[in-house]
Design an enzyme around this catalytic site. Sequence first.
Site, PDB file in Angstrom:
ATOM      1  N   GLU A 160      -7.900  -4.987  -0.660  1.00  0.00           N
ATOM      2  CA  GLU A 160      -8.383  -5.816  -1.777  1.00  0.00           C
ATOM      3  C   GLU A 160      -8.276  -7.310  -1.492  1.00  0.00           C
ATOM      4  O   GLU A 160      -9.000  -8.107  -2.068  1.00  0.00           O
ATOM      5  CB  GLU A 160      -7.590  -5.490  -3.053  1.00  0.00           C
ATOM      6  CG  GLU A 160      -7.479  -4.035  -3.388  1.00  0.00           C
ATOM      7  CD  GLU A 160      -8.791  -3.427  -3.853  1.00  0.00           C
ATOM      8  OE1 GLU A 160      -9.854  -3.908  -3.417  1.00  0.00           O
ATOM      9  OE2 GLU A 160      -8.751  -2.485  -4.648  1.00  0.00           O
ATOM     10  N   HIS A 202       0.848  -1.193   0.000  1.00  0.00           N
ATOM     11  CA  HIS A 202       0.000   0.000   0.000  1.00  0.00           C
ATOM     12  C   HIS A 202       0.880   1.238   0.000  1.00  0.00           C
ATOM     13  O   HIS A 202       1.954   1.233   0.593  1.00  0.00           O
ATOM     14  CB  HIS A 202      -0.922   0.008   1.228  1.00  0.00           C
ATOM     15  CG  HIS A 202      -2.077   0.939   1.075  1.00  0.00           C
ATOM     16  ND1 HIS A 202      -1.997   2.272   1.386  1.00  0.00           N
ATOM     17  CD2 HIS A 202      -3.336   0.726   0.604  1.00  0.00           C
ATOM     18  CE1 HIS A 202      -3.163   2.844   1.125  1.00  0.00           C
ATOM     19  NE2 HIS A 202      -3.995   1.930   0.648  1.00  0.00           N
TER      20      HIS A 202
HETATM   21  N1  COA Z   1       4.093  -7.431  -5.012  1.00  0.00           N
HETATM   22  C1  COA Z   1       5.401  -7.437  -5.294  1.00  0.00           C
HETATM   23  N2  COA Z   1       6.199  -6.382  -5.174  1.00  0.00           N
HETATM   24  C2  COA Z   1       5.648  -5.253  -4.735  1.00  0.00           C
HETATM   25  C3  COA Z   1       4.302  -5.157  -4.397  1.00  0.00           C
HETATM   26  C4  COA Z   1       3.518  -6.304  -4.566  1.00  0.00           C
HETATM   27  N3  COA Z   1       2.216  -6.298  -4.275  1.00  0.00           N
HETATM   28  N4  COA Z   1       4.024  -3.899  -3.983  1.00  0.00           N
HETATM   29  C5  COA Z   1       5.163  -3.225  -4.061  1.00  0.00           C
HETATM   30  N5  COA Z   1       6.158  -4.032  -4.516  1.00  0.00           N
HETATM   31  C6  COA Z   1       7.546  -3.689  -4.724  1.00  0.00           C
HETATM   32  C7  COA Z   1       7.707  -2.886  -6.024  1.00  0.00           C
HETATM   33  O1  COA Z   1       7.913  -3.736  -7.136  1.00  0.00           O
HETATM   34  C8  COA Z   1       8.883  -2.023  -5.713  1.00  0.00           C
HETATM   35  O2  COA Z   1      10.046  -2.774  -5.903  1.00  0.00           O
HETATM   36  P1  COA Z   1      11.298  -2.203  -6.736  1.00  0.00           P
HETATM   37  O3  COA Z   1      11.786  -1.059  -5.901  1.00  0.00           O
HETATM   38  O4  COA Z   1      12.217  -3.360  -6.790  1.00  0.00           O
HETATM   39  O5  COA Z   1      10.755  -1.764  -8.063  1.00  0.00           O
HETATM   40  C9  COA Z   1       8.755  -1.761  -4.215  1.00  0.00           C
HETATM   41  O6  COA Z   1       7.950  -2.823  -3.687  1.00  0.00           O
HETATM   42  C10 COA Z   1       8.075  -0.464  -3.915  1.00  0.00           C
HETATM   43  O7  COA Z   1       6.891  -0.404  -4.699  1.00  0.00           O
HETATM   44  P2  COA Z   1       6.221   0.931  -5.187  1.00  0.00           P
HETATM   45  O8  COA Z   1       5.483   0.675  -6.460  1.00  0.00           O
HETATM   46  O9  COA Z   1       7.196   2.040  -5.158  1.00  0.00           O
HETATM   47  O10 COA Z   1       5.211   1.200  -4.003  1.00  0.00           O
HETATM   48  P3  COA Z   1       3.930   2.034  -4.102  1.00  0.00           P
HETATM   49  O11 COA Z   1       3.721   2.641  -2.780  1.00  0.00           O
HETATM   50  O12 COA Z   1       3.953   2.943  -5.259  1.00  0.00           O
HETATM   51  O13 COA Z   1       2.859   0.916  -4.407  1.00  0.00           O
HETATM   52  C11 COA Z   1       0.900  -0.283  -4.597  1.00  0.00           C
HETATM   53  C12 COA Z   1       1.679   0.742  -3.761  1.00  0.00           C
HETATM   54  C13 COA Z   1      -0.434  -0.541  -3.921  1.00  0.00           C
HETATM   55  C14 COA Z   1       0.636   0.325  -5.986  1.00  0.00           C
HETATM   56  C15 COA Z   1       1.720  -1.581  -4.724  1.00  0.00           C
HETATM   57  O14 COA Z   1       1.997  -2.102  -3.440  1.00  0.00           O
HETATM   58  C16 COA Z   1       1.042  -2.606  -5.611  1.00  0.00           C
HETATM   59  O15 COA Z   1       1.178  -2.556  -6.838  1.00  0.00           O
HETATM   60  N6  COA Z   1       0.267  -3.574  -5.004  1.00  0.00           N
HETATM   61  C17 COA Z   1      -0.418  -4.567  -5.783  1.00  0.00           C
HETATM   62  C18 COA Z   1      -1.716  -3.993  -6.367  1.00  0.00           C
HETATM   63  C19 COA Z   1      -2.783  -3.790  -5.306  1.00  0.00           C
HETATM   64  O16 COA Z   1      -2.998  -4.620  -4.454  1.00  0.00           O
HETATM   65  N7  COA Z   1      -3.470  -2.631  -5.426  1.00  0.00           N
HETATM   66  C20 COA Z   1      -4.506  -2.260  -4.501  1.00  0.00           C
HETATM   67  C21 COA Z   1      -4.050  -1.162  -3.599  1.00  0.00           C
HETATM   68  S1  COA Z   1      -5.217  -0.829  -2.320  1.00  0.00           S
END
Ligand code: COA
Length: 374
Positions: free
Chosen positions: A319, A261
């Site tokens: 989710e 998140h």
């Molecule tokens: N599975 C695997 N790796 C994940 C991950 C996940 N669910 N969520 C984050 N990461 C990893 C990213 O790949 C990134 O790695 P990197 O630095 O090697 O590229 C690192 O963790 C940081 O991720 P980042 O995208 O910068 O974090 P964020 O705060 O922007 O992302 C979300 C938040 C929710 C977009 C992300 O956790 C995600 O994509 N989750 C899955 C989708 C989901 O469940 N969405 C509903 C949200 S309520």
Amino acid sequence: MEAIHSGISAPPREPSANRVPSASGLEGVVAAETRLGEVDGERGRLVIAGHDVERLAGEIAFEDVVALLGGSTVGDPIIHRAIAEGRVLAFARLGGLGDALDRPDGMDALRAATAHLDESFATPERLAGAVAVFAAAWARGRAGKAPIAPDPSLSHAADYLRMIDGEAPSAARAFALDTYLVTVSDHGMNASTFAARVVTSTGSDMVSAVVAAIGTLKGPLHGGAPGPVLDMLDAIGTPEAAAAWIEGELLAGRRIMGMGHRIYRVRDPRAAVLELATQRLGRSGVRTGRLDLTRAVERAAEGALRAKYPARPLRANVEFYTAVLLDAIGLDRTAFSPTFAVGRTAGWCAHAVEQRAVGKLIRPDSRYIGPMPA
Ligand code: COA
């Protein structure tokens, strides 16, 4: 709903102190002051309209959270009636929606149908009614069935399920859906709410704000994850297979849906609320067989993500248990994101009202990193 109410009232009018989450990517930027809710990502606390989410979910009806977010009180009959009326009025518009509800994707359909609404629908109650009617009519159409007219004597949650299934749901299913809708009704300055506030800040109307918000919620990084979570559970199949499957996904460079998140550094408090709601639904005799599998997958995903990103806590988000709860309620996975929109419409509209009162354009800056002219 019963048992509601003692001590639950509208939030104070003063703006809350805003904390800026350090991982937001917009450090130091407060997009809005709001009295509607607060997300504390470090402690895993979600406050909606002055109350902890755990205090509201399963205690009040969806109509009541619309009331609270609008500054009214739980059980306000005017709000309950206005939402029911919104459903009736929206149903009367179905014939004028062209092919909007024929789109294969539910969020595309919802966005297109909502875009047809005129300003007579530009209130939180009417829009809440309309989004539910459109989501239900889309789900019916997808199953090759004609839409069903709303029953304004039912609660919003019960009528939504009835408009999809054709028969009134059991009290336990309606209660579980109400719990879900309240849980997801508002969540700080999330991407779709931000979109709604930006649209409103230009002086545009509430229907346009909700259309933009639906388009924003659609994305898999926001509200599009619960369907894929269920696909993941299907692909894993048994608790024993969870660890190897998760490992394979991470090795392939794919994200685990329902984990991580932007704001929470601990488990999303809504995951616990929805897990409990699923358990409770199970006790009423509804099959919630995926719950054990879901917990095993969560454990495996948490462990694997901790090993891969020791410095960045990636825990279950809303989710994860949305998928298992909405599945147990009997909704098809294609209807999960539209059902999220049914709940979040409450927050979008409340934020639009609040932003309109601010009367200031939201216009963030960008940092130019391209070449300068010679
Ligand atoms: N599975 C695997 N790796 C994940 C991950 C996940 N669910 N969520 C984050 N990461 C990893 C990213 O790949 C990134 O790695 P990197 O630095 O090697 O590229 C690192 O963790 C940081 O991720 P980042 O995208 O910068 O974090 P964020 O705060 O922007 O992302 C979300 C938040 C929710 C977009 C992300 O956790 C995600 O994509 N989750 C899955 C989708 C989901 O469940 N969405 C509903 C949200 S309520």
